[in-house]
Design an enzyme around this catalytic site. Structure first.
Site, PDB file in Angstrom:
ATOM      1  N   ASP A  79       0.761  -1.400   0.100  1.00  0.00           N
ATOM      2  CA  ASP A  79       0.107   0.171   0.098  1.00  0.00           C
ATOM      3  C   ASP A  79       1.176   1.249  -0.014  1.00  0.00           C
ATOM      4  O   ASP A  79       2.208   1.313   0.261  1.00  0.00           O
ATOM      5  CB  ASP A  79      -0.930   0.002   1.271  1.00  0.00           C
ATOM      6  CG  ASP A  79      -0.095   0.014   2.581  1.00  0.00           C
ATOM      7  OD1 ASP A  79       0.658  -0.660   2.714  1.00  0.00           O
ATOM      8  OD2 ASP A  79      -0.608   0.583   3.388  1.00  0.00           O
TER       9      ASP A  79
ATOM     10  N   GLU B  12       0.063  -1.083   5.538  1.00  0.00           N
ATOM     11  CA  GLU B  12       1.006  -0.661   6.528  1.00  0.00           C
ATOM     12  C   GLU B  12       1.130   0.857   6.906  1.00  0.00           C
ATOM     13  O   GLU B  12       1.477   1.076   8.100  1.00  0.00           O
ATOM     14  CB  GLU B  12       2.493  -1.073   6.072  1.00  0.00           C
ATOM     15  CG  GLU B  12       3.601  -0.725   6.919  1.00  0.00           C
ATOM     16  CD  GLU B  12       4.247   0.431   7.000  1.00  0.00           C
ATOM     17  OE1 GLU B  12       4.948   0.610   7.900  1.00  0.00           O
ATOM     18  OE2 GLU B  12       3.843   1.410   6.197  1.00  0.00           O
ATOM     19  N   GLU B  13       0.487   1.685   6.036  1.00  0.00           N
ATOM     20  CA  GLU B  13       0.524   2.885   6.302  1.00  0.00           C
ATOM     21  C   GLU B  13      -0.759   3.502   7.101  1.00  0.00           C
ATOM     22  O   GLU B  13      -0.884   4.600   7.368  1.00  0.00           O
ATOM     23  CB  GLU B  13       0.231   3.758   4.983  1.00  0.00           C
ATOM     24  CG  GLU B  13       1.563   3.416   3.808  1.00  0.00           C
ATOM     25  CD  GLU B  13       2.793   4.157   4.212  1.00  0.00           C
ATOM     26  OE1 GLU B  13       2.809   4.800   5.316  1.00  0.00           O
ATOM     27  OE2 GLU B  13       3.750   3.997   3.499  1.00  0.00           O
TER      28      GLU B  13
END
Length: 357
Positions: A75, A129-130
């Site tokens: 992502d 992950e963000e």
């Protein structure tokens, strides 16, 4: 849609980086890129492949004595007029070029092109992950399929500008509230302004002297900062409440409990609610596989200033390092870019480490 990750593209980590960047994958919209990655990996004879949500795991099972993980998140942060990728000389611009599709490209390239690594390898291409850790693909895998994470060493292909970044900082967010008494702005003396009351908090944070901590030769710089402030009811009302969000980045020699105690000590006298917390990771440089990787890079490691999923592996007792071609200073920027020679050098170095005997 035809899969843009063709054999010719997979053979060239630079072309592969651009192809990955050109698949839009803002957090929670990773299905298309995960589909493309899964399709490619299922066609590779030396890999077994599993998928959980939009996280794709591929692994070799060659009977090697040790297993390593190479992991990268699919992502990106939201687009900022930087999609699709463009190239200007030795620079490739675009959302995710640095953080971290150039790193993902190295892992995907090696997954296909290195059928006989000297270690068994588990490759993770994971989602979200963000954003909040509740959506993080590795976190979800740890809950549903913890056996997938079993390894002797892990490499996160986060942006490090081609150097080894060891460990990571911990991170903590807290809401700090001030209160007052509402009144008409024309008769402000009848009220108590909660936003003004936050001034003492902001001055305390401005004067805060952060620690600098050196562990195993890696220097971590802490910081405690106001990152958001909200308050007010209307343009003619003295506000009776104000909320300041504070972010504390702490060195990995502090536990989450110690970090929280420190935040409360610094902000003593204010109402503090810790809303999010993640432990850091110690450098872990003494592990034999970490030493082998450092010897292959032939450069001194530095501290990772930021939180990465190395902390997730460290919590499992798996030593982990960060290494990738992107520049962490460019992560999330509108002009995010990666230096093309860094991609080529990173691919060559990782191939030497994985395949040399």
């Amino acid at each position: 849609m035809l899969n843009p990750l063709t054999p010719e593209v997979l053979a060239d980590p630079v072309a592969l980086t651009r192809a990955l960047v050109d698949i839009e994958s803002v957090s929670r919209n990773e299905k298309e890129i995960a589909d493309c990655v899964e399709e490619v990996l299922r066609g590779v004879a030396h890999l077994s492949v599993e998928r959980f949500g939009n996280t794709v795991m591929a692994r070799t099972d060659l009977g090697r004595a040790q297993r390593v993980v190479l992991a990268g998140h699919l992502d990106t942060v939201p687009l900022a007029g930087n999609f699709p990728a463009t190239v200007d000389g030795d620079l490739m611009y675009g959302c995710g070029t640095s953080d971290m599709k150039s790193g993902v490209a190295l892992a995907l390239h090696l997954a296909v092109a290195a059928p006989e690594p000297r270690y068994d390898v588990t490759y993770f291409f994971y989602e979200a992950e963000e954003i909040d850790s509740a959506y993080n693909g590795l976190n979800l895998v740890a809950q549903a399929h913890p056996e997938w994470l079993t390894a002797d060493f892990a490499m996160l292909l986060e942006p490090t500008y081609g150097v080894v970044e060891a460990g990571c900082q911990g991170t903590m967010r807290a809401r700090v509230r001030t209160s007052g008494r509402r009144a008409h702005a024309a008769r402000s003396w009848r009220g108590v302004n909660a936003i003004h009351a936050a001034g003492d908090l902001l001055r305390r944070l401005e004067a805060y002297e952060a620690r600098t901590v050196t562990i195993d030769g890696c220097t971590y710089r802490e910081g405690m900062n106001a990152v958001r402030i909200t308050g007010g009811i209307a343009g003619n009302v003295i506000p009776d409440s104000c909320e300041v969000e504070v972010n504390y980045r702490f060195a990995p020699d502090r536990t989450e409990e110690q970090a929280q105690a420190h935040v409360r000590e610094v902000l003593d006298g204010f109402e503090v609610e810790v809303t999010d917390s993640a432990a850091g990771a110690l450098p872990g440089l003494a592990a034999p596989l970490a030493q082998e990787f450092l010897a292959a890079v032939d450069a001194a490691p530095v501290a990772k200033l930021g939180w990465t999923d190395v902390a997730r592996f460290a919590a499992l007792g798996i030593p982990a390092l960060n290494f990738g071609p992107g520049d962490p200073m460019l992560a999330h920027a509108a002009d995010e870019h990666v230096e093309i020679p860094k991609i080529r050098d990173g691919a060559a170095m990782l191939r030497r480490w994985l395949t040399s005997v």
